[in-house]
Scaffold this motif. Sequence first.
Motif, PDB file in Angstrom:
ATOM      1  N   ASP A 109     -17.062  22.943  14.116  1.00  0.00           N
ATOM      2  CA  ASP A 109     -15.927  22.046  14.343  1.00  0.00           C
ATOM      3  C   ASP A 109     -15.989  20.805  13.469  1.00  0.00           C
ATOM      4  O   ASP A 109     -15.149  19.909  13.588  1.00  0.00           O
ATOM      5  N   ALA A 110     -16.988  20.728  12.576  1.00  0.00           N
ATOM      6  CA  ALA A 110     -17.159  19.552  11.726  1.00  0.00           C
ATOM      7  C   ALA A 110     -18.164  19.877  10.632  1.00  0.00           C
ATOM      8  O   ALA A 110     -18.796  20.937  10.633  1.00  0.00           O
ATOM      9  N   VAL A 111     -18.311  18.942   9.700  1.00  0.00           N
ATOM     10  CA  VAL A 111     -19.382  18.979   8.706  1.00  0.00           C
ATOM     11  C   VAL A 111     -20.043  17.609   8.735  1.00  0.00           C
ATOM     12  O   VAL A 111     -19.350  16.585   8.736  1.00  0.00           O
ATOM     13  N   TYR A 112     -21.378  17.578   8.771  1.00  0.00           N
ATOM     14  CA  TYR A 112     -22.044  16.281   8.769  1.00  0.00           C
ATOM     15  C   TYR A 112     -23.437  16.406   8.174  1.00  0.00           C
ATOM     16  O   TYR A 112     -24.023  17.495   8.127  1.00  0.00           O
ATOM     17  N   GLY A 113     -23.966  15.274   7.711  1.00  0.00           N
ATOM     18  CA  GLY A 113     -25.306  15.247   7.144  1.00  0.00           C
ATOM     19  C   GLY A 113     -25.507  13.978   6.343  1.00  0.00           C
ATOM     20  O   GLY A 113     -24.549  13.270   5.998  1.00  0.00           O
ATOM     21  N   PHE A 114     -26.761  13.691   6.028  1.00  0.00           N
ATOM     22  CA  PHE A 114     -27.080  12.478   5.283  1.00  0.00           C
ATOM     23  C   PHE A 114     -26.943  12.723   3.787  1.00  0.00           C
ATOM     24  O   PHE A 114     -27.452  13.712   3.255  1.00  0.00           O
ATOM     25  N   VAL A 115     -26.234  11.807   3.128  1.00  0.00           N
ATOM     26  CA  VAL A 115     -25.876  11.973   1.725  1.00  0.00           C
ATOM     27  C   VAL A 115     -26.056  10.658   0.973  1.00  0.00           C
ATOM     28  O   VAL A 115     -26.140   9.579   1.569  1.00  0.00           O
ATOM     29  N   ARG A 116     -26.102  10.770  -0.345  1.00  0.00           N
ATOM     30  CA  ARG A 116     -26.039   9.607  -1.238  1.00  0.00           C
ATOM     31  C   ARG A 116     -24.725   9.688  -1.998  1.00  0.00           C
ATOM     32  O   ARG A 116     -24.432  10.697  -2.638  1.00  0.00           O
ATOM     33  N   VAL A 117     -23.941   8.632  -1.912  1.00  0.00           N
ATOM     34  CA  VAL A 117     -22.600   8.602  -2.488  1.00  0.00           C
ATOM     35  C   VAL A 117     -22.511   7.493  -3.528  1.00  0.00           C
ATOM     36  O   VAL A 117     -23.027   6.390  -3.323  1.00  0.00           O
ATOM     37  N   GLU A 118     -21.846   7.779  -4.638  1.00  0.00           N
ATOM     38  CA  GLU A 118     -21.544   6.759  -5.640  1.00  0.00           C
ATOM     39  C   GLU A 118     -20.038   6.682  -5.820  1.00  0.00           C
ATOM     40  O   GLU A 118     -19.345   7.705  -5.844  1.00  0.00           O
ATOM     41  N   GLY A 119     -19.528   5.464  -5.921  1.00  0.00           N
ATOM     42  CA  GLY A 119     -18.099   5.298  -6.107  1.00  0.00           C
ATOM     43  C   GLY A 119     -17.698   3.844  -6.043  1.00  0.00           C
ATOM     44  O   GLY A 119     -18.539   2.948  -5.952  1.00  0.00           O
ATOM     45  N   THR A 120     -16.404   3.601  -6.072  1.00  0.00           N
ATOM     46  CA  THR A 120     -15.868   2.242  -6.037  1.00  0.00           C
ATOM     47  C   THR A 120     -15.584   1.833  -4.599  1.00  0.00           C
ATOM     48  O   THR A 120     -14.857   2.522  -3.881  1.00  0.00           O
ATOM     49  N   PHE A 121     -16.166   0.710  -4.190  1.00  0.00           N
ATOM     50  CA  PHE A 121     -15.998   0.201  -2.829  1.00  0.00           C
ATOM     51  C   PHE A 121     -14.807  -0.752  -2.782  1.00  0.00           C
ATOM     52  O   PHE A 121     -14.659  -1.631  -3.638  1.00  0.00           O
ATOM     53  N   SER A 122     -13.956  -0.550  -1.780  1.00  0.00           N
ATOM     54  CA  SER A 122     -12.791  -1.421  -1.588  1.00  0.00           C
ATOM     55  C   SER A 122     -12.757  -1.897  -0.148  1.00  0.00           C
ATOM     56  O   SER A 122     -13.098  -1.152   0.776  1.00  0.00           O
ATOM     57  N   HIS A 123     -12.332  -3.136   0.052  1.00  0.00           N
ATOM     58  CA  HIS A 123     -12.266  -3.704   1.400  1.00  0.00           C
ATOM     59  C   HIS A 123     -10.959  -4.471   1.558  1.00  0.00           C
ATOM     60  O   HIS A 123     -10.422  -5.005   0.599  1.00  0.00           O
ATOM     61  N   GLY A 124     -10.470  -4.484   2.781  1.00  0.00           N
ATOM     62  CA  GLY A 124      -9.238  -5.216   3.041  1.00  0.00           C
ATOM     63  C   GLY A 124      -8.351  -4.550   4.063  1.00  0.00           C
ATOM     64  O   GLY A 124      -7.311  -5.090   4.440  1.00  0.00           O
ATOM     65  N   GLY A 125      -8.764  -3.358   4.535  1.00  0.00           N
ATOM     66  CA  GLY A 125      -8.007  -2.675   5.570  1.00  0.00           C
ATOM     67  C   GLY A 125      -6.934  -1.760   5.026  1.00  0.00           C
ATOM     68  O   GLY A 125      -6.619  -1.765   3.831  1.00  0.00           O
ATOM     69  N   GLY A 126      -6.404  -0.930   5.921  1.00  0.00           N
ATOM     70  CA  GLY A 126      -5.321  -0.035   5.550  1.00  0.00           C
ATOM     71  C   GLY A 126      -5.761   1.261   4.911  1.00  0.00           C
ATOM     72  O   GLY A 126      -4.942   1.957   4.302  1.00  0.00           O
ATOM     73  N   PHE A 127      -7.031   1.635   5.052  1.00  0.00           N
ATOM     74  CA  PHE A 127      -7.534   2.849   4.416  1.00  0.00           C
ATOM     75  C   PHE A 127      -7.546   4.008   5.409  1.00  0.00           C
ATOM     76  O   PHE A 127      -7.597   3.819   6.621  1.00  0.00           O
ATOM     77  N   GLY A 128      -7.514   5.223   4.880  1.00  0.00           N
ATOM     78  CA  GLY A 128      -7.486   6.404   5.728  1.00  0.00           C
ATOM     79  C   GLY A 128      -6.071   6.796   6.092  1.00  0.00           C
ATOM     80  O   GLY A 128      -5.106   6.073   5.799  1.00  0.00           O
ATOM     81  N   PRO A 129      -5.906   7.953   6.753  1.00  0.00           N
ATOM     82  CA  PRO A 129      -4.567   8.496   7.034  1.00  0.00           C
ATOM     83  C   PRO A 129      -3.657   7.551   7.810  1.00  0.00           C
ATOM     84  O   PRO A 129      -2.469   7.461   7.539  1.00  0.00           O
ATOM     85  N   ASN A 130      -4.225   6.845   8.789  1.00  0.00           N
ATOM     86  CA  ASN A 130      -3.417   5.932   9.598  1.00  0.00           C
ATOM     87  C   ASN A 130      -3.726   4.471   9.308  1.00  0.00           C
ATOM     88  O   ASN A 130      -3.332   3.586  10.073  1.00  0.00           O
ATOM     89  N   GLY A 131      -4.446   4.236   8.222  1.00  0.00           N
ATOM     90  CA  GLY A 131      -4.767   2.868   7.845  1.00  0.00           C
ATOM     91  C   GLY A 131      -5.711   2.168   8.791  1.00  0.00           C
ATOM     92  O   GLY A 131      -5.743   0.934   8.845  1.00  0.00           O
ATOM     93  N   GLN A 132      -6.536   2.938   9.551  1.00  0.00           N
ATOM     94  CA  GLN A 132      -7.371   2.313  10.574  1.00  0.00           C
ATOM     95  C   GLN A 132      -8.746   1.896  10.080  1.00  0.00           C
ATOM     96  O   GLN A 132      -9.521   1.305  10.837  1.00  0.00           O
ATOM     97  N   PHE A 133      -9.065   2.184   8.811  1.00  0.00           N
ATOM     98  CA  PHE A 133     -10.393   1.852   8.303  1.00  0.00           C
ATOM     99  C   PHE A 133     -10.335   0.596   7.438  1.00  0.00           C
ATOM    100  O   PHE A 133      -9.450   0.445   6.587  1.00  0.00           O
ATOM    101  N   ALA A 134     -11.318  -0.283   7.646  1.00  0.00           N
ATOM    102  CA  ALA A 134     -11.338  -1.562   6.939  1.00  0.00           C
ATOM    103  C   ALA A 134     -11.802  -1.419   5.500  1.00  0.00           C
ATOM    104  O   ALA A 134     -11.462  -2.249   4.652  1.00  0.00           O
ATOM    105  N   SER A 135     -12.606  -0.376   5.225  1.00  0.00           N
ATOM    106  CA  SER A 135     -13.192  -0.222   3.894  1.00  0.00           C
ATOM    107  C   SER A 135     -13.086   1.219   3.420  1.00  0.00           C
ATOM    108  O   SER A 135     -12.926   2.147   4.228  1.00  0.00           O
ATOM    109  N   GLN A 136     -13.211   1.390   2.119  1.00  0.00           N
ATOM    110  CA  GLN A 136     -13.119   2.721   1.509  1.00  0.00           C
ATOM    111  C   GLN A 136     -14.042   2.800   0.304  1.00  0.00           C
ATOM    112  O   GLN A 136     -14.254   1.808  -0.396  1.00  0.00           O
TER     113      GLN A 136
END
Length: 275
Positions: A109-136
């Motif tokens: 019913d899901a996928v999960y695990g510990f990972v190392r991610v590289e990318g551009t960090f953004s903050h300010g809210g409005g992220f995700g499908p319904n805009g409920q995440f503060a950061s991306q």
Amino acid sequence: MSRQFWRALLLATLLASALLVLNTCVGQGIASGSALYVQQLTSDPSSFDGQTVTVDGAYVWKPGDPSISVLALGVSTLDNGLDAQPLGDPIWLEAFPAEVTEDLHRPGDAVYGFVRVEGTFSHGGGFGPNGQFASQITVTSAEPIERIQRVEHRIEDRALGEGKVSFFELLRNPEAYNGQTVTTNGYYFWNSVIYVLAEGVSTEEDGASPQPIGSPVWMEGFPPDQSALLNIGPNNSYVWGAVEVTGTFQTGGGFGKDGAYQSIFFVESAQPLTP
């Protein structure tokens, strides 16, 4: 309490002990290329806004409307590995590479695990499908910290002898046996959500997170006394094992959970098979 939850608590403890050092050298950490932790980003997001970061954390993906794809401090699950929930303040992940998920926990019913991610960090809210995440984090690359290996247990595609029908024959020619009483072999799987007969079951190397393999047939009426003789998960969270079953087979679609199964087997008797 699940082993994944304890792993998350351990990660949180390590993070807390490391923060005194990390908070004094965040800039140095980025310059040297060492990975950050989720808690560093969420506790001081403005310091990283717009920057390329490398961060370690727990990836959690769950389907739904909407689905979620986040990086969190940790993850908790039920004893059967289902219902994965991110811990702490999760960060929305955009464009997480699908191929990386093949090496993570996949309980169904899901996928999960510990990972190392590289990318551009953004903050300010409005992220995700319904805009409920503060950061991306807009992901450019990712790799698993732990690689999950799975072990498969399968029945053979062969004739079973007089008076019996192989499971593969039922799948190949379901209409020929529709409404008939048949005896067949397969792997029974139950996890409180689904009840099926399948050609096999795959598990993680330690036996956790079992999942049916192939095109399973929904089952009704499997005897509890025979379930007790099979592989049983912590707190009766799942049951699986090779069995011989006799019962009425029906096909035509619309069976089982969400009507997602093409065929169903109404069990009259069952017994475990010796490996």
